[in-house]
Design a protein around this motif. Structure first.
Motif, PDB file in Angstrom:
ATOM      1  N   VAL A  84       0.872  -1.166   0.000  1.00 21.33           N
ATOM      2  CA  VAL A  84       0.000   0.000   0.000  1.00 21.33           C
ATOM      3  C   VAL A  84       0.913   1.220   0.000  1.00 21.33           C
ATOM      4  O   VAL A  84       1.832   1.315   0.819  1.00 21.33           O
ATOM      5  CB  VAL A  84      -0.928   0.013   1.230  1.00 21.33           C
ATOM      6  CG1 VAL A  84      -1.810   1.256   1.214  1.00 21.33           C
ATOM      7  CG2 VAL A  84      -1.780  -1.252   1.277  1.00 21.33           C
TER       8      VAL A  84
ATOM      9  N   ALA B   2      -2.588   0.035   6.992  1.00 21.80           N
ATOM     10  CA  ALA B   2      -3.807   0.108   6.187  1.00 21.80           C
ATOM     11  C   ALA B   2      -4.540  -1.233   6.258  1.00 21.80           C
ATOM     12  O   ALA B   2      -3.916  -2.293   6.355  1.00 21.80           O
ATOM     13  CB  ALA B   2      -3.472   0.431   4.733  1.00 21.80           C
TER      14      ALA B   2
ATOM     15  N   VAL C 244      -6.368  -3.932   4.270  1.00 24.60           N
ATOM     16  CA  VAL C 244      -6.421  -4.356   2.874  1.00 24.60           C
ATOM     17  C   VAL C 244      -7.450  -5.466   2.774  1.00 24.60           C
ATOM     18  O   VAL C 244      -7.328  -6.502   3.441  1.00 24.60           O
ATOM     19  CB  VAL C 244      -5.048  -4.827   2.360  1.00 24.60           C
ATOM     20  CG1 VAL C 244      -5.132  -5.157   0.872  1.00 24.60           C
ATOM     21  CG2 VAL C 244      -3.981  -3.771   2.615  1.00 24.60           C
TER      22      VAL C 244
ATOM     23  N   GLU D 140      -9.486  -9.996   4.921  1.00 26.32           N
ATOM     24  CA  GLU D 140      -8.873  -8.711   5.237  1.00 26.32           C
ATOM     25  C   GLU D 140      -7.603  -8.945   6.042  1.00 26.32           C
ATOM     26  O   GLU D 140      -7.561  -9.834   6.892  1.00 26.32           O
ATOM     27  CB  GLU D 140      -9.840  -7.848   6.046  1.00 26.32           C
ATOM     28  CG  GLU D 140      -9.302  -6.472   6.402  1.00 26.32           C
ATOM     29  CD  GLU D 140     -10.334  -5.624   7.099  1.00 26.32           C
ATOM     30  OE1 GLU D 140     -10.488  -5.788   8.335  1.00 26.32           O
ATOM     31  OE2 GLU D 140     -10.990  -4.813   6.411  1.00 26.32           O
TER      32      GLU D 140
ATOM     33  N   ALA E 170      -1.837  -4.115   6.645  1.00 29.69           N
ATOM     34  CA  ALA E 170      -0.535  -3.948   5.996  1.00 29.69           C
ATOM     35  C   ALA E 170       0.549  -3.807   7.065  1.00 29.69           C
ATOM     36  O   ALA E 170       0.330  -3.211   8.125  1.00 29.69           O
ATOM     37  CB  ALA E 170      -0.543  -2.727   5.084  1.00 29.69           C
TER      38      ALA E 170
ATOM     39  N   PHE F 151       1.447  -6.517   2.120  1.00 28.99           N
ATOM     40  CA  PHE F 151       0.324  -7.409   2.418  1.00 28.99           C
ATOM     41  C   PHE F 151       0.428  -8.657   1.562  1.00 28.99           C
ATOM     42  O   PHE F 151       1.157  -8.689   0.564  1.00 28.99           O
ATOM     43  CB  PHE F 151      -1.025  -6.704   2.186  1.00 28.99           C
ATOM     44  CG  PHE F 151      -1.261  -6.311   0.752  1.00 28.99           C
ATOM     45  CD1 PHE F 151      -1.825  -7.196  -0.152  1.00 28.99           C
ATOM     46  CD2 PHE F 151      -0.907  -5.048   0.300  1.00 28.99           C
ATOM     47  CE1 PHE F 151      -2.033  -6.836  -1.482  1.00 28.99           C
ATOM     48  CE2 PHE F 151      -1.121  -4.664  -1.010  1.00 28.99           C
ATOM     49  CZ  PHE F 151      -1.682  -5.561  -1.900  1.00 28.99           C
TER      50      PHE F 151
ATOM     51  N   ARG G  22      -8.662  -3.755  -1.980  1.00 26.63           N
ATOM     52  CA  ARG G  22      -9.133  -2.453  -1.515  1.00 26.63           C
ATOM     53  C   ARG G  22      -8.359  -2.088  -0.248  1.00 26.63           C
ATOM     54  O   ARG G  22      -8.390  -2.833   0.724  1.00 26.63           O
ATOM     55  CB  ARG G  22     -10.621  -2.489  -1.224  1.00 26.63           C
ATOM     56  CG  ARG G  22     -11.164  -1.192  -0.630  1.00 26.63           C
ATOM     57  CD  ARG G  22     -12.676  -1.198  -0.575  1.00 26.63           C
ATOM     58  NE  ARG G  22     -13.183  -1.166  -1.947  1.00 26.63           N
ATOM     59  CZ  ARG G  22     -14.365  -1.635  -2.314  1.00 26.63           C
ATOM     60  NH1 ARG G  22     -15.182  -2.158  -1.423  1.00 26.63           N
ATOM     61  NH2 ARG G  22     -14.748  -1.567  -3.573  1.00 26.63           N
ATOM     62  N   ALA G  23      -7.692  -0.944  -0.263  1.00 19.93           N
ATOM     63  CA  ALA G  23      -6.946  -0.462   0.898  1.00 19.93           C
ATOM     64  C   ALA G  23      -7.684   0.708   1.532  1.00 19.93           C
ATOM     65  O   ALA G  23      -8.128   1.621   0.825  1.00 19.93           O
ATOM     66  CB  ALA G  23      -5.542  -0.042   0.496  1.00 19.93           C
TER      67      ALA G  23
ATOM     68  N   SER H  17      -7.189   3.503   4.664  1.00 20.68           N
ATOM     69  CA  SER H  17      -6.193   4.043   5.588  1.00 20.68           C
ATOM     70  C   SER H  17      -6.500   5.492   5.926  1.00 20.68           C
ATOM     71  O   SER H  17      -7.337   6.133   5.280  1.00 20.68           O
ATOM     72  CB  SER H  17      -4.796   3.960   4.970  1.00 20.68           C
ATOM     73  OG  SER H  17      -4.638   4.935   3.964  1.00 20.68           O
TER      74      SER H  17
ATOM     75  N   ASN I 101      -8.034   6.027   0.568  1.00 13.05           N
ATOM     76  CA  ASN I 101      -8.454   4.686   0.151  1.00 13.05           C
ATOM     77  C   ASN I 101      -8.076   4.463  -1.301  1.00 13.05           C
ATOM     78  O   ASN I 101      -7.855   5.410  -2.050  1.00 13.05           O
ATOM     79  CB  ASN I 101      -9.968   4.534   0.315  1.00 13.05           C
ATOM     80  CG  ASN I 101     -10.429   4.812   1.730  1.00 13.05           C
ATOM     81  OD1 ASN I 101      -9.727   4.535   2.688  1.00 13.05           O
ATOM     82  ND2 ASN I 101     -11.619   5.377   1.854  1.00 13.05           N
TER      83      ASN I 101
ATOM     84  N   VAL J  12      -3.256   4.746  -2.483  1.00 17.73           N
ATOM     85  CA  VAL J  12      -4.369   5.351  -1.778  1.00 17.73           C
ATOM     86  C   VAL J  12      -4.323   6.876  -1.928  1.00 17.73           C
ATOM     87  O   VAL J  12      -3.261   7.458  -2.099  1.00 17.73           O
ATOM     88  CB  VAL J  12      -4.380   4.971  -0.276  1.00 17.73           C
ATOM     89  CG1 VAL J  12      -4.586   3.477  -0.108  1.00 17.73           C
ATOM     90  CG2 VAL J  12      -3.113   5.416   0.426  1.00 17.73           C
TER      91      VAL J  12
END
Length: 101
Positions: free
Chosen positions: A27, A38, A40, A52, A55, A61, A73-74, A76, A80, A99
């Motif tokens: 990320v 984050a 993920v 899920e 990170a 990840f 999908r991250a 944070s 995002n 992100v």
């Protein structure tokens, strides 16, 4: 030019990458700086939540999945981001997630 492989993506001993599909990445923010902590998410081809992870301190990840189409999908504090990855065979498949707010 010589480039070292990305560090921090060690696969556990005993994982056969000839049989396993491994999705890895990092990320990063808009400037390419790693984003630690984050969340993920791995979403299947229909957008359904599958798994899920958090990170690492270096933004890394990893997921074990099956060949197919997946969304990473991250989420944070820095923003995002989503990215689609579609491995068609076992092995290690890398895809970073950027992100932004």
């Amino acid at each position: 030019m010589c480039a070292a492989p990305k560090q921090g993506q060690n696969i556990p001993a005993g994982v056969d990458v000839e049989k396993e599909t491994v999705l890895t990445g990092q990320v990063v923010d808009g400037g390419g700086t790693p984003v630690s902590g984050a969340f993920v998410r791995l979403l299947d081809s229909t957008g359904e939540f599958t798994a899920e992870v958090v990170a690492s301190a270096t933004g890394d990840f990893r997921f074990f999945a099956a060949p197919g189409t997946w969304t990473l999908r991250a989420l944070s504090a820095q923003g995002n981001g989503d990215v689609t990855i579609a491995p068609d065979a076992p092995g290690i498949h890398s895809q970073d997630v950027a992100v932004a707010r």
